[in-house]
Design an enzyme around this catalytic site. Structure first.
Site, PDB file in Angstrom:
ATOM      1  N   GLU A   1      -6.799  -1.594  -7.427  1.00  0.00           N
ATOM      2  CA  GLU A   1      -7.335  -0.479  -8.216  1.00  0.00           C
ATOM      3  C   GLU A   1      -7.469  -0.799  -9.697  1.00  0.00           C
ATOM      4  O   GLU A   1      -8.426  -0.363 -10.357  1.00  0.00           O
ATOM      5  CB  GLU A   1      -6.446   0.772  -8.033  1.00  0.00           C
TER       6      GLU A   1
ATOM      7  N   GLU B   1      -2.542   1.728   1.457  1.00  0.00           N
ATOM      8  CA  GLU B   1      -1.656   2.893   1.338  1.00  0.00           C
ATOM      9  C   GLU B   1      -1.543   3.657   2.655  1.00  0.00           C
ATOM     10  O   GLU B   1      -0.492   4.231   2.953  1.00  0.00           O
ATOM     11  CB  GLU B   1      -2.146   3.775   0.197  1.00  0.00           C
TER      12      GLU B   1
END
Length: 257
Positions: free
Chosen positions: A131, A111
């Site tokens: 995740e 990210e």
């Protein structure tokens, strides 16, 4: 120099600011002090007229493994108000930022790379948002930005399975701008940054802003909103200087005004 400062090293190469994540023992995972140091470096990039472009990279052949999970278990969230994870994902700099990726760019590390404008990568680099494998959600921008950078169905697969994307495939999809031999991602990023840094700073920032913001503009307002950003550039000193330098066959002397 404190440990927190050592965890993020900041240096300059001419007008290029290089931010190096330096926690190799933890695969450069992000802690709150690291997030604060990244935010400070981004502020330095935008606030210093002598700087034109930034690069973010990781030490010892790894970009970043994301959030430091030990800190998370202890109740630490490496995010800042208004800036988000790592002090950058919600508030990237106004000036261009290049991610130089070696090894893994995973979860929040991916990210961070997606918050950058351009990405260079060694062939052995791997990207991923795993995740879901940990019962978490990629809430640091991957679910928002990744479908805009690669085909949405591929982004969806990565998000739902937690699978990795290798650098050659990422380059094929257009996510990686420069695919180089392992260990050369920073050199490639410096080359890209140098090619940007020679251009007019007002024009570069305006171009970045339009590319970033235009997808959210109502279609009927696109030209008006673009003009609001570009009109000041066309009447700037730098615009006259750029035209004059071209006519006189000399390098321009940008003033950022």
């Amino acid at each position: 120099m404190s440990t927190e400062q050592q965890d993020v090293q900041v240096s300059t190469e001419g007008s290029i600011l290089v931010i190096t994540l330096n926690r190799p023992q933890a695969r450069n995972a992000i802690t709150l002090p690291v997030a604060q140091a990244i935010a400070a470096a981004v502020d330095e990039l935008d606030g210093n007229d002598a700087l034109a472009v930034g690069i973010i990279t990781g030490a010892d052949g790894v970009f970043c493994a994301g959030m430091d999970l030990k800190g998370f278990v202890d109740g630490e969230l490496p995010q800042l108000p208004g800036r988000g994870f790592a002090g950058i994902v919600q508030a990237p700099p106004a000036k261009p930022l290049v991610a130089a990726v070696e090894g893994y760019a995973l979860a929040g590390g991916f990210e961070i790379a997606l918050a950058c404008d351009l990405i260079t990568a060694g062939r052995g680099a791997r990207f991923g948002i795993p995740e879901v494998k940990r019962g978490l959600v990629a809430a640091g921008g991957a679910l928002l930005r990744l479908p805009e950078r690669i085909p949405p169905n591929v982004a969806t697969q990565l998000a739902l399975t937690g699978e990795f994307l290798d650098a050659p495939r990422a380059h094929e999809l257009g996510l990686v701008n420069a695919l180089v031999e392992d260990g050369k991602a920073l050199d490639a990023a410096l080359d890209l940054a140098a090619a940007i840094a020679v251009n007019g700073p007002l024009a570069v920032r305006a171009s970045k802003r339009i590319i970033a913001e235009a997808p959210g503009w109502p279609r009927e307002e696109r030209w008006t909103r673009q003009e609001q950003i570009t009109d000041p550039v066309f009447v700037s000193h730098d615009a006259i200087e750029g035209a004059s330098a071209f006519a006189e066959k000399r390098p321009p002397n940008w003033r950022g005004e």
